[in-house]
Design a protein around this motif. Structure first.
Motif, PDB file in Angstrom:
ATOM      1  N   GLU A   1      54.215  30.983  62.561  1.00  0.00           N
ATOM      2  CA  GLU A   1      52.793  30.869  62.254  1.00  0.00           C
ATOM      3  C   GLU A   1      52.587  31.029  60.752  1.00  0.00           C
ATOM      4  O   GLU A   1      53.055  31.992  60.154  1.00  0.00           O
ATOM      5  CB  GLU A   1      52.008  31.950  62.994  1.00  0.00           C
ATOM      6  N   VAL A   2      51.892  30.066  60.155  1.00  0.00           N
ATOM      7  CA  VAL A   2      51.594  30.141  58.738  1.00  0.00           C
ATOM      8  C   VAL A   2      50.555  31.239  58.488  1.00  0.00           C
ATOM      9  O   VAL A   2      49.539  31.300  59.165  1.00  0.00           O
ATOM     10  CB  VAL A   2      51.049  28.801  58.214  1.00  0.00           C
ATOM     11  N   GLN A   3      50.861  32.098  57.529  1.00  0.00           N
ATOM     12  CA  GLN A   3      49.909  33.138  57.142  1.00  0.00           C
ATOM     13  C   GLN A   3      49.814  33.173  55.628  1.00  0.00           C
ATOM     14  O   GLN A   3      50.823  33.150  54.922  1.00  0.00           O
ATOM     15  CB  GLN A   3      50.329  34.500  57.676  1.00  0.00           C
ATOM     16  N   LEU A   4      48.602  33.240  55.146  1.00  0.00           N
ATOM     17  CA  LEU A   4      48.323  33.373  53.722  1.00  0.00           C
ATOM     18  C   LEU A   4      47.364  34.534  53.551  1.00  0.00           C
ATOM     19  O   LEU A   4      46.313  34.561  54.175  1.00  0.00           O
ATOM     20  CB  LEU A   4      47.690  32.092  53.173  1.00  0.00           C
ATOM     21  N   GLN A   5      47.753  35.470  52.728  1.00  0.00           N
ATOM     22  CA  GLN A   5      46.937  36.661  52.534  1.00  0.00           C
ATOM     23  C   GLN A   5      46.545  36.757  51.071  1.00  0.00           C
ATOM     24  O   GLN A   5      47.378  37.059  50.216  1.00  0.00           O
ATOM     25  CB  GLN A   5      47.717  37.899  52.951  1.00  0.00           C
ATOM     26  N   ALA A   6      45.287  36.492  50.799  1.00  0.00           N
ATOM     27  CA  ALA A   6      44.796  36.578  49.430  1.00  0.00           C
ATOM     28  C   ALA A   6      44.256  37.978  49.165  1.00  0.00           C
ATOM     29  O   ALA A   6      43.642  38.599  50.029  1.00  0.00           O
ATOM     30  CB  ALA A   6      43.705  35.545  49.190  1.00  0.00           C
ATOM     31  N   SER A   7      44.493  38.467  47.963  1.00  0.00           N
ATOM     32  CA  SER A   7      44.000  39.784  47.576  1.00  0.00           C
ATOM     33  C   SER A   7      43.798  39.821  46.070  1.00  0.00           C
ATOM     34  O   SER A   7      44.194  38.900  45.350  1.00  0.00           O
ATOM     35  CB  SER A   7      44.993  40.874  48.007  1.00  0.00           C
ATOM     36  N   GLY A   8      43.195  40.895  45.604  1.00  0.00           N
ATOM     37  CA  GLY A   8      43.042  41.099  44.174  1.00  0.00           C
ATOM     38  C   GLY A   8      41.656  40.850  43.633  1.00  0.00           C
ATOM     39  O   GLY A   8      41.405  41.044  42.445  1.00  0.00           O
ATOM     40  N   GLY A   9      40.749  40.403  44.470  1.00  0.00           N
ATOM     41  CA  GLY A   9      39.392  40.185  43.995  1.00  0.00           C
ATOM     42  C   GLY A   9      38.711  41.504  43.662  1.00  0.00           C
ATOM     43  O   GLY A   9      39.217  42.581  43.941  1.00  0.00           O
ATOM     44  N   GLY A  10      37.574  41.390  43.045  1.00  0.00           N
ATOM     45  CA  GLY A  10      36.817  42.575  42.674  1.00  0.00           C
ATOM     46  C   GLY A  10      35.747  42.207  41.676  1.00  0.00           C
ATOM     47  O   GLY A  10      35.360  41.037  41.562  1.00  0.00           O
ATOM     48  N   SER A  11      35.298  43.199  40.945  1.00  0.00           N
ATOM     49  CA  SER A  11      34.240  42.995  39.953  1.00  0.00           C
ATOM     50  C   SER A  11      34.806  43.129  38.551  1.00  0.00           C
ATOM     51  O   SER A  11      35.709  43.938  38.311  1.00  0.00           O
ATOM     52  CB  SER A  11      33.130  44.019  40.158  1.00  0.00           C
ATOM     53  N   ALA A  12      34.278  42.335  37.660  1.00  0.00           N
ATOM     54  CA  ALA A  12      34.693  42.402  36.263  1.00  0.00           C
ATOM     55  C   ALA A  12      33.507  42.039  35.384  1.00  0.00           C
ATOM     56  O   ALA A  12      32.575  41.355  35.826  1.00  0.00           O
ATOM     57  CB  ALA A  12      35.857  41.445  35.996  1.00  0.00           C
ATOM     58  N   GLN A  13      33.557  42.524  34.177  1.00  0.00           N
ATOM     59  CA  GLN A  13      32.575  42.126  33.172  1.00  0.00           C
ATOM     60  C   GLN A  13      32.992  40.782  32.583  1.00  0.00           C
ATOM     61  O   GLN A  13      34.172  40.427  32.595  1.00  0.00           O
ATOM     62  CB  GLN A  13      32.523  43.167  32.054  1.00  0.00           C
ATOM     63  N   ALA A  14      32.041  40.051  32.070  1.00  0.00           N
ATOM     64  CA  ALA A  14      32.364  38.817  31.360  1.00  0.00           C
ATOM     65  C   ALA A  14      33.358  39.128  30.242  1.00  0.00           C
ATOM     66  O   ALA A  14      33.201  40.130  29.527  1.00  0.00           O
ATOM     67  CB  ALA A  14      31.096  38.202  30.788  1.00  0.00           C
ATOM     68  N   GLY A  15      34.373  38.305  30.147  1.00  0.00           N
ATOM     69  CA  GLY A  15      35.432  38.534  29.176  1.00  0.00           C
ATOM     70  C   GLY A  15      36.600  39.329  29.729  1.00  0.00           C
ATOM     71  O   GLY A  15      37.637  39.442  29.075  1.00  0.00           O
ATOM     72  N   GLY A  16      36.424  39.873  30.923  1.00  0.00           N
ATOM     73  CA  GLY A  16      37.470  40.675  31.535  1.00  0.00           C
ATOM     74  C   GLY A  16      38.495  39.838  32.284  1.00  0.00           C
ATOM     75  O   GLY A  16      38.493  38.603  32.220  1.00  0.00           O
ATOM     76  N   SER A  17      39.371  40.536  32.998  1.00  0.00           N
ATOM     77  CA  SER A  17      40.478  39.885  33.687  1.00  0.00           C
ATOM     78  C   SER A  17      40.626  40.412  35.106  1.00  0.00           C
ATOM     79  O   SER A  17      40.294  41.576  35.394  1.00  0.00           O
ATOM     80  CB  SER A  17      41.797  40.131  32.938  1.00  0.00           C
ATOM     81  N   LEU A  18      41.135  39.575  35.957  1.00  0.00           N
ATOM     82  CA  LEU A  18      41.540  39.950  37.304  1.00  0.00           C
ATOM     83  C   LEU A  18      42.766  39.125  37.660  1.00  0.00           C
ATOM     84  O   LEU A  18      42.964  38.016  37.137  1.00  0.00           O
ATOM     85  CB  LEU A  18      40.427  39.657  38.321  1.00  0.00           C
ATOM     86  N   ARG A  19      43.592  39.648  38.546  1.00  0.00           N
ATOM     87  CA  ARG A  19      44.731  38.893  39.042  1.00  0.00           C
ATOM     88  C   ARG A  19      44.668  38.808  40.551  1.00  0.00           C
ATOM     89  O   ARG A  19      44.617  39.840  41.242  1.00  0.00           O
ATOM     90  CB  ARG A  19      46.065  39.513  38.616  1.00  0.00           C
ATOM     91  N   LEU A  20      44.680  37.599  41.051  1.00  0.00           N
ATOM     92  CA  LEU A  20      44.692  37.361  42.486  1.00  0.00           C
ATOM     93  C   LEU A  20      46.121  37.121  42.953  1.00  0.00           C
ATOM     94  O   LEU A  20      46.933  36.556  42.216  1.00  0.00           O
ATOM     95  CB  LEU A  20      43.833  36.157  42.841  1.00  0.00           C
ATOM     96  N   SER A  21      46.398  37.532  44.168  1.00  0.00           N
ATOM     97  CA  SER A  21      47.701  37.304  44.794  1.00  0.00           C
ATOM     98  C   SER A  21      47.505  36.576  46.112  1.00  0.00           C
ATOM     99  O   SER A  21      46.513  36.803  46.807  1.00  0.00           O
ATOM    100  CB  SER A  21      48.415  38.629  45.056  1.00  0.00           C
ATOM    101  N   CYS A  22      48.460  35.725  46.434  1.00  0.00           N
ATOM    102  CA  CYS A  22      48.466  35.024  47.729  1.00  0.00           C
ATOM    103  C   CYS A  22      49.856  35.190  48.310  1.00  0.00           C
ATOM    104  O   CYS A  22      50.809  34.547  47.856  1.00  0.00           O
ATOM    105  CB  CYS A  22      48.108  33.565  47.546  1.00  0.00           C
ATOM    106  N   ALA A  23      49.986  36.058  49.293  1.00  0.00           N
ATOM    107  CA  ALA A  23      51.261  36.291  49.959  1.00  0.00           C
ATOM    108  C   ALA A  23      51.391  35.333  51.126  1.00  0.00           C
ATOM    109  O   ALA A  23      50.496  35.266  51.978  1.00  0.00           O
ATOM    110  CB  ALA A  23      51.346  37.735  50.429  1.00  0.00           C
ATOM    111  N   ALA A  24      52.496  34.601  51.162  1.00  0.00           N
ATOM    112  CA  ALA A  24      52.664  33.536  52.149  1.00  0.00           C
ATOM    113  C   ALA A  24      53.826  33.825  53.084  1.00  0.00           C
ATOM    114  O   ALA A  24      54.827  34.431  52.683  1.00  0.00           O
ATOM    115  CB  ALA A  24      52.900  32.215  51.414  1.00  0.00           C
ATOM    116  N   SER A  25      53.700  33.377  54.306  1.00  0.00           N
ATOM    117  CA  SER A  25      54.791  33.504  55.268  1.00  0.00           C
ATOM    118  C   SER A  25      54.626  32.440  56.340  1.00  0.00           C
ATOM    119  O   SER A  25      53.556  31.850  56.495  1.00  0.00           O
ATOM    120  CB  SER A  25      54.802  34.903  55.898  1.00  0.00           C
TER     121      SER A  25
END
Length: 125
Positions: A1-25
């Motif tokens: 079974e294909v599974q994709l798990q996205a994570s890493g979202g959240g809140s940031a100020q303009a000019g800031g950074s975030l990193r998203l992850s997508c774990a696949a199996s």
């Protein structure tokens, strides 16, 4: 079974950074492209970036070029989206999806073979 798990979202100020992850199996990681998509409130889901996991070729929509970087780790079967210099217009639910390589430069929604659950990114001004 294909599974994709996205994570890493959240809140940031303009000019800031975030990193998203997508774990696949559940599928051969290096036989597909993996794309990041986003859907802002009241808007159509759109393709943001993709990576061919076999050779690392990448694609970015114009509005994120120079700010977002997609990468993959085949040992971890994970794709990342590093988002820098965030803007309020980047606010959306972000999804990862797998698709055949031939679609990675256009990212048509109806060619996505499997979707992960979304992760919310909120950028405040």
């Amino acid at each position: 079974e294909v599974q994709l798990q996205a994570s890493g979202g959240g809140s940031a100020q303009a000019g800031g950074s975030l990193r998203l992850s997508c774990a696949a199996s559940g599928f051969a990681f290096d036989e597909y492209a993996i794309g990041w998509f986003r859907q802002a409130p009241g808007m159509v889901r759109e393709g943001v970036s993709s990576i061919d996991t076999s050779d690392g070729d990448t694609y970015y929509r114009d509005s994120v070029k120079g700010r977002f970087t997609i990468s993959s780790d085949s040992a971890q079967n994970t794709v990342y989206l590093q988002m820098n210099s965030l803007k309020p217009e980047d606010t959306a639910v972000y999804y990862c999806g797998i698709l055949r390589r031939r679609w990675r430069l256009t990212l048509p929604l109806n060619r996505v073979d499997a979707w992960g659950k979304g992760t919310l990114v909120t950028v405040s001004s």
